[in-house]
Design an enzyme around this catalytic site. Sequence first.
Site, PDB file in Angstrom:
ATOM      1  N   ASP A 224       0.955  -1.349  -0.020  1.00  0.00           N
ATOM      2  CA  ASP A 224       0.105  -0.143  -0.037  1.00  0.00           C
ATOM      3  C   ASP A 224       0.889   1.289   0.091  1.00  0.00           C
ATOM      4  O   ASP A 224       1.598   1.476   0.881  1.00  0.00           O
ATOM      5  CB  ASP A 224      -0.956  -0.026   1.224  1.00  0.00           C
ATOM      6  N   ASP A 379     -13.568  -4.714  -1.536  1.00  0.00           N
ATOM      7  CA  ASP A 379     -13.552  -4.271  -0.070  1.00  0.00           C
ATOM      8  C   ASP A 379     -14.771  -4.483   0.773  1.00  0.00           C
ATOM      9  O   ASP A 379     -15.209  -3.563   0.957  1.00  0.00           O
ATOM     10  CB  ASP A 379     -12.825  -2.828   0.276  1.00  0.00           C
TER      11      ASP A 379
END
Length: 531
Positions: A224, A379
């Site tokens: 990330d 997600d």
Amino acid sequence: MITLLDYGAGNVRSVINALEKLGATVRVAASPDDILTAEKLVFPGVGNFGNMMRVLHERGYAKVLTAYLKADRPFLGICLGLQALFDSSEEAPGIPGLGIIPGSVRRFDIDLSVPHMGWNGVNITKDSSVFAGLSGREKFYFVHSYHVAPEDRACVLTTTDYDIEFVSAVQQGNIVATQFHPEKSGGAGLAVLKNFLAPAPGGRLPRLQMGKTRLAKRIIACLDVRADDAGNLVVTKGDQYDVRENGMVRNLGAPVDLARRYYEEGADEITFLNITGFRDFPLEDLPMLAVLKETSRHVFVPLTIGGGIREYTDAAGRFYSALDTADQYFRSGADKISIGSDAVKIVENYLKTGVKTGNSAIEQISKVYGNQAVVISIDPRRVYVSRPADAAEQHVIETETLGPAGERYCWFQCTVRGGREGRPVDAVTLAKVCQELGAGEILLNSIDRDGTHAGFDIEMIQAVSDAVSIPVIASSGAGSVEHFMEVFEKTKVEAALAAGIFHRNEVPIAAVKTFLEGKTEVRATKKYEAI
């Protein structure tokens, strides 16, 4: 001097980087004459067969390429560069190929996930200098939905098994072409490229039949990436998507350095998720493009980039399609792009109309680059209900993990904006629609499990992987080597992804591979000293 034929689709930067790493000077063909004058020609192709042949004809490449090949001059085709040699393809009925090798290209008609994606072995059917110095037990990286079917088996160099046996490489005189990607196959792939560049005198690997080959489970490292409080790009990691600690963004290292480390430790793929970029206009996010370019110079496994793959209009009023945006990342070194929040919007629009417009990012990119280039990052979070009828429009499961009030049922709500906003569409429906629109892989995260070290959400992964026929990557919750084994044993997923435990070296990639060896198929890593 190596001439590379770039017809404008896919990640050719990695091929160039691999050849240059081996000491070659690479010239990208800018005209048909460059093909005719080539000493050795490399043709890497990804995407759609019909689009490839159209571009080759429009640029005047098809005729001279055919002449080059008929003259039996040194040639290496990769992936679609193999399929182009044949007469036709089921991917593009009515559009002829180059016709150098009699036969056709056929879509996999099997019970396994398609595309065939990941690391698989080869059986070598005849002596070849291409595999000199290798043992024959190596695995190479494949990503394709179609395979070649020659009329005459004399040209077959290797075969591979994926439910069926298919031809994975051919050799006809000085023409060599592989379905696998040597530039993405680590040290073994670099060895193949080296042998094409400069075959060792007398060096050959004889015909070697290793038995039925097996697709390896992939271990993927996820990075990330965002700007920290000082404005520097860093790798960070959230706990249930919160990346701050003591008010500051967690800094777990530099993106390029970590990616290179994971490659050397044996990661089968690297995924970059840009979690704060592209707020206004993604093509202005030059630091992330630079990260991709630099990483692809040192990392020879597949790279995925996610964040902001959608259409934009800049401050001057110029419109950029999602395809324009994706193209920049492919040209910078990405092999796949990941679409997250925008996939939810695309699916919601489709569910309202039931019409494929052809204009969504998923449809645009998969049409040009192939569905294997499009990953959907989902997600979800659990929403508990007392009975299935309470969520009649969603895919509800009975769960062993009861809700806060003892609820026995739940559904998996898709979210956007980094998990901050829930939407009415569920993860199973989203995955199925995205597959229908052209996506080739699902990256399945879990807000509930993120950073918990409690293990993957097996129930959610089962629900989604059972609903689609494309590969699924399990993500979120891994805290031990046993968690990787559990997800591979209890679900059909082809890959498992982790982030924080790798960044902090709590569970090294090598430890995961060592634990899995002998229990499930994994890719063994080996460094080739000559490379």
